[in-house]
Design an enzyme around this catalytic site. Sequence first.
Site, PDB file in Angstrom:
ATOM      1  N   ARG A   1       0.933  -1.182   0.159  1.00 55.06           N
ATOM      2  CA  ARG A   1       0.037   0.118  -0.054  1.00 55.06           C
ATOM      3  C   ARG A   1       0.915   1.240   0.122  1.00 55.06           C
ATOM      4  O   ARG A   1       1.827   1.265   0.920  1.00 55.06           O
ATOM      5  CB  ARG A   1      -0.812   0.180   1.183  1.00 55.06           C
ATOM      6  CG  ARG A   1      -1.573   1.153   1.272  1.00 55.06           C
ATOM      7  CD  ARG A   1      -2.170   1.399   2.750  1.00 55.06           C
ATOM      8  NE  ARG A   1      -2.998   2.666   2.816  1.00 55.06           N
ATOM      9  CZ  ARG A   1      -3.232   3.299   4.104  1.00 55.06           C
ATOM     10  NH1 ARG A   1      -2.455   3.038   4.884  1.00 55.06           N
ATOM     11  NH2 ARG A   1      -3.708   4.671   3.729  1.00 55.06           N
TER      12      ARG A   1
ATOM     13  N   HIS B   1     -16.463   5.897   3.368  1.00 52.93           N
ATOM     14  CA  HIS B   1     -15.643   5.088   4.328  1.00 52.93           C
ATOM     15  C   HIS B   1     -15.399   5.930   5.721  1.00 52.93           C
ATOM     16  O   HIS B   1     -14.939   7.031   5.639  1.00 52.93           O
ATOM     17  CB  HIS B   1     -14.178   5.258   3.762  1.00 52.93           C
ATOM     18  CG  HIS B   1     -12.960   4.498   4.315  1.00 52.93           C
ATOM     19  ND1 HIS B   1     -12.662   3.364   4.094  1.00 52.93           N
ATOM     20  CD2 HIS B   1     -12.426   4.956   5.662  1.00 52.93           C
ATOM     21  CE1 HIS B   1     -11.585   2.919   4.841  1.00 52.93           C
ATOM     22  NE2 HIS B   1     -11.247   4.081   5.872  1.00 52.93           N
ATOM     23  N   LEU B   2     -16.182   5.300   6.651  1.00 57.20           N
ATOM     24  CA  LEU B   2     -16.175   6.158   7.833  1.00 57.20           C
ATOM     25  C   LEU B   2     -15.226   5.318   9.192  1.00 57.20           C
ATOM     26  O   LEU B   2     -15.934   4.329   9.831  1.00 57.20           O
ATOM     27  CB  LEU B   2     -17.768   6.243   8.398  1.00 57.20           C
ATOM     28  CG  LEU B   2     -18.607   7.070   7.273  1.00 57.20           C
ATOM     29  CD1 LEU B   2     -20.373   6.766   7.965  1.00 57.20           C
ATOM     30  CD2 LEU B   2     -18.146   8.397   6.940  1.00 57.20           C
TER      31      LEU B   2
ATOM     32  N   ARG C   1      -9.467  14.727  13.184  1.00 55.80           N
ATOM     33  CA  ARG C   1      -8.853  15.648  11.979  1.00 55.80           C
ATOM     34  C   ARG C   1     -10.321  16.767  11.800  1.00 55.80           C
ATOM     35  O   ARG C   1     -11.033  16.151  11.960  1.00 55.80           O
ATOM     36  CB  ARG C   1      -8.892  15.008  10.757  1.00 55.80           C
ATOM     37  CG  ARG C   1      -7.253  14.498  10.693  1.00 55.80           C
ATOM     38  CD  ARG C   1      -7.114  13.671   9.354  1.00 55.80           C
ATOM     39  NE  ARG C   1      -6.747  12.480   9.567  1.00 55.80           N
ATOM     40  CZ  ARG C   1      -6.785  11.209   9.042  1.00 55.80           C
ATOM     41  NH1 ARG C   1      -7.016  11.431   7.580  1.00 55.80           N
ATOM     42  NH2 ARG C   1      -6.536  10.172   9.324  1.00 55.80           N
TER      43      ARG C   1
ATOM     44  N   ARG D   1     -17.500   5.203  19.846  1.00 63.42           N
ATOM     45  CA  ARG D   1     -18.139   4.438  20.805  1.00 63.42           C
ATOM     46  C   ARG D   1     -18.159   5.237  22.105  1.00 63.42           C
ATOM     47  O   ARG D   1     -19.304   5.057  22.677  1.00 63.42           O
ATOM     48  CB  ARG D   1     -17.387   3.201  20.942  1.00 63.42           C
ATOM     49  CG  ARG D   1     -17.607   2.176  19.829  1.00 63.42           C
ATOM     50  CD  ARG D   1     -16.596   0.963  19.990  1.00 63.42           C
ATOM     51  NE  ARG D   1     -15.141   1.488  19.635  1.00 63.42           N
ATOM     52  CZ  ARG D   1     -14.274   0.791  19.140  1.00 63.42           C
ATOM     53  NH1 ARG D   1     -14.249  -0.413  19.060  1.00 63.42           N
ATOM     54  NH2 ARG D   1     -12.828   1.377  18.982  1.00 63.42           N
TER      55      ARG D   1
ATOM     56  N   GLU E   1     -19.181   0.222   9.367  1.00 68.50           N
ATOM     57  CA  GLU E   1     -19.371  -1.212   9.482  1.00 68.50           C
ATOM     58  C   GLU E   1     -20.036  -1.545  10.783  1.00 68.50           C
ATOM     59  O   GLU E   1     -20.770  -2.492  10.858  1.00 68.50           O
ATOM     60  CB  GLU E   1     -18.086  -2.140   9.374  1.00 68.50           C
ATOM     61  CG  GLU E   1     -17.500  -2.086   7.789  1.00 68.50           C
ATOM     62  CD  GLU E   1     -16.099  -2.624   7.987  1.00 68.50           C
ATOM     63  OE1 GLU E   1     -15.804  -3.531   8.692  1.00 68.50           O
ATOM     64  OE2 GLU E   1     -15.219  -2.154   7.177  1.00 68.50           O
ATOM     65  N   ASN E   2     -19.653  -0.929  11.824  1.00 70.90           N
ATOM     66  CA  ASN E   2     -20.113  -1.268  13.085  1.00 70.90           C
ATOM     67  C   ASN E   2     -21.193  -0.546  13.939  1.00 70.90           C
ATOM     68  O   ASN E   2     -21.589  -0.864  14.775  1.00 70.90           O
ATOM     69  CB  ASN E   2     -18.946  -1.529  13.980  1.00 70.90           C
ATOM     70  CG  ASN E   2     -17.899  -2.303  13.470  1.00 70.90           C
ATOM     71  OD1 ASN E   2     -18.171  -3.511  13.316  1.00 70.90           O
ATOM     72  ND2 ASN E   2     -16.669  -1.828  13.244  1.00 70.90           N
TER      73      ASN E   2
ATOM     74  N   GLU F   1      -8.991  -3.809   2.014  1.00 62.31           N
ATOM     75  CA  GLU F   1      -7.939  -3.060   1.453  1.00 62.31           C
ATOM     76  C   GLU F   1      -6.995  -4.093   1.154  1.00 62.31           C
ATOM     77  O   GLU F   1      -6.298  -4.263  -0.050  1.00 62.31           O
ATOM     78  CB  GLU F   1      -7.528  -2.153   1.967  1.00 62.31           C
ATOM     79  CG  GLU F   1      -8.470  -0.641   2.019  1.00 62.31           C
ATOM     80  CD  GLU F   1      -8.155  -0.049   3.243  1.00 62.31           C
ATOM     81  OE1 GLU F   1      -8.335  -0.214   4.195  1.00 62.31           O
ATOM     82  OE2 GLU F   1      -7.795   1.315   2.884  1.00 62.31           O
TER      83      GLU F   1
HETATM   84  P1  ADP Z   1      -8.560   3.598  10.676  1.00 64.60           P
HETATM   85  O1  ADP Z   1      -8.482   2.561   9.809  1.00 64.60           O
HETATM   86  O2  ADP Z   1      -9.032   4.985   9.859  1.00 64.60           O
HETATM   87  O3  ADP Z   1      -7.791   3.688  11.767  1.00 64.60           O
HETATM   88  P2  ADP Z   1     -11.075   2.212  11.367  1.00 64.60           P
HETATM   89  O4  ADP Z   1     -11.632   1.991   9.875  1.00 64.60           O
HETATM   90  O5  ADP Z   1     -10.356   1.005  11.864  1.00 64.60           O
HETATM   91  O6  ADP Z   1      -9.899   3.343  11.520  1.00 64.60           O
HETATM   92  O7  ADP Z   1     -12.195   2.843  12.339  1.00 64.60           O
HETATM   93  C1  ADP Z   1     -11.745   2.839  13.484  1.00 64.60           C
HETATM   94  C2  ADP Z   1     -12.746   3.809  14.343  1.00 64.60           C
HETATM   95  O8  ADP Z   1     -14.223   3.030  14.203  1.00 64.60           O
HETATM   96  C3  ADP Z   1     -12.746   3.916  15.908  1.00 64.60           C
HETATM   97  O9  ADP Z   1     -12.148   5.316  16.180  1.00 64.60           O
HETATM   98  C4  ADP Z   1     -14.234   3.890  16.509  1.00 64.60           C
HETATM   99  O10 ADP Z   1     -14.435   5.040  16.559  1.00 64.60           O
HETATM  100  C5  ADP Z   1     -14.965   3.396  15.325  1.00 64.60           C
HETATM  101  N1  ADP Z   1     -15.726   2.022  15.704  1.00 64.60           N
HETATM  102  C6  ADP Z   1     -15.343   0.821  15.760  1.00 64.60           C
HETATM  103  N2  ADP Z   1     -16.493   0.238  16.312  1.00 64.60           N
HETATM  104  C7  ADP Z   1     -17.368   0.949  16.460  1.00 64.60           C
HETATM  105  C8  ADP Z   1     -18.750   0.696  16.937  1.00 64.60           C
HETATM  106  N3  ADP Z   1     -19.338  -0.470  17.206  1.00 64.60           N
HETATM  107  N4  ADP Z   1     -19.593   1.806  17.031  1.00 64.60           N
HETATM  108  C9  ADP Z   1     -19.226   3.075  16.806  1.00 64.60           C
HETATM  109  N5  ADP Z   1     -17.779   3.138  16.389  1.00 64.60           N
HETATM  110  C10 ADP Z   1     -17.125   2.210  16.151  1.00 64.60           C
END
Ligand code: ADP
Length: 397
Positions: free
Chosen positions: A92, A209-210, A242, A286, A334-335, A384
């Site tokens: 990557r 992509h959140l 950010r 969370r 996703e979550n 990815e």
């Molecule tokens: P990155 O790859 O940008 O570091 P990720 O895609 O792994 O980030 O996402 C991480 C973020 O997802 C965490 O900071 C958290 O806020 C959020 N997250 C993970 N699980 C949950 C959930 N069940 N509910 C809400 N937010 C969640």
Amino acid sequence: MTKILSVNAGSSSLKFKLLNMPEESVIAEGLIERIGGSLDQDDNVTIKFNGEKHKSRQAFKNHEDAINLMLSQFKKFGIVDNFNEIKGIGHRVVAGGEWFNKSVLINDEVLNKIERLAAYAPLHNPANAMGIRAFSKIIPDATEVAVFDTAFHQTMPKENYLYAVPYEYYTKYGVRRYGAHGTSHKYVSEQAAKLIGKPLEELKMITLHLGAGASVTAIKNGRSFDTSMGFSPLAGLVMATRSGDVDVSLIDYIKAKEDISDQEMLNVLNQKSGLLGVSTISSDMRDLLDVYDTNDHAKLAIDMFVGRVVDYIGQYYFELKGADALVFTAGIGENSVPIRKMIIDRLAFLGIKLDEDANDKHGVETKITTDDSKMAAYVIPTNEELEIARDVQNLMK
Ligand code: ADP
């Protein structure tokens, strides 16, 4: 069956996944942290193999040391008998500038360009290049491929990627929107097309992509048409730490008031803003959701996050003249059942209707809108590493 390794070398970390292709099955995966830094009490090496997690604590001078350890553990746990079994390695790379609009086989010229693009991604591209050099030395026979975060967005039309600043800054210095998370937006759009059952080239989508970093992409006929991240990944949505979009005049004003340097100001916008800055309590969605009803700052941060996502959906819905699907991915996408609900409920006036039971499912590719919804929404877990391995496999042919 071919073993392909996906590598994501960060400034102080190394993430990897070994896959069997074309089966797309995961053999092993892991993460090494604190490369080039000092250790704390926690384990900094994790390798998952055969359903077991192996953790350890070890110091690494540089990426080459970390890669050597990773490979020695591959042998120790019986993941491979011989390193030459790894036929392809996909790296990557964060910034590809305008030089790379797709994944490429790595040679000296490519490596040199990745290093020259460090001006666009000072923390990431040098680490990516270090990872590439180290692997070339240790497994010289493997096919090495660079997969760029920006490549997918190279299809944006000029009116969407230029800033309205003097044109010569673009021609002289490459000042423009490059976007990010391209590998993820591309992967989830491909998977969504499979679920919808239509060729990607015939579809318009808005992909969300959140994660801790977050971006929205407008996809037209399978190609990136617009995206919320800009010259750097600071632009667009409200993120974990950010700021996303701000009026740039604020920068001088805040610098003067707080008496801070340019670097400190950038640090505020990158590390101390977003959900953390507004909520004052946490950068993790969370934590904020837990106190949404009782903490005004947490509620405000979440409402701003959701509001900004909805703003971008609105903008892209108009730009695309409607869309076939909305796709949620990454940590929050996703979550988080409640965040998806808040976003989709704000779109109810467009006839978009959430299927609450489907929205409650976890970890699977699912449609989360009702059959009579005017636009469908999906949750697609991003992958990815798999997208990288697919590109390596295609280039090996
Ligand atoms: P990155 O790859 O940008 O570091 P990720 O895609 O792994 O980030 O996402 C991480 C973020 O997802 C965490 O900071 C958290 O806020 C959020 N997250 C993970 N699980 C949950 C959930 N069940 N509910 C809400 N937010 C969640």
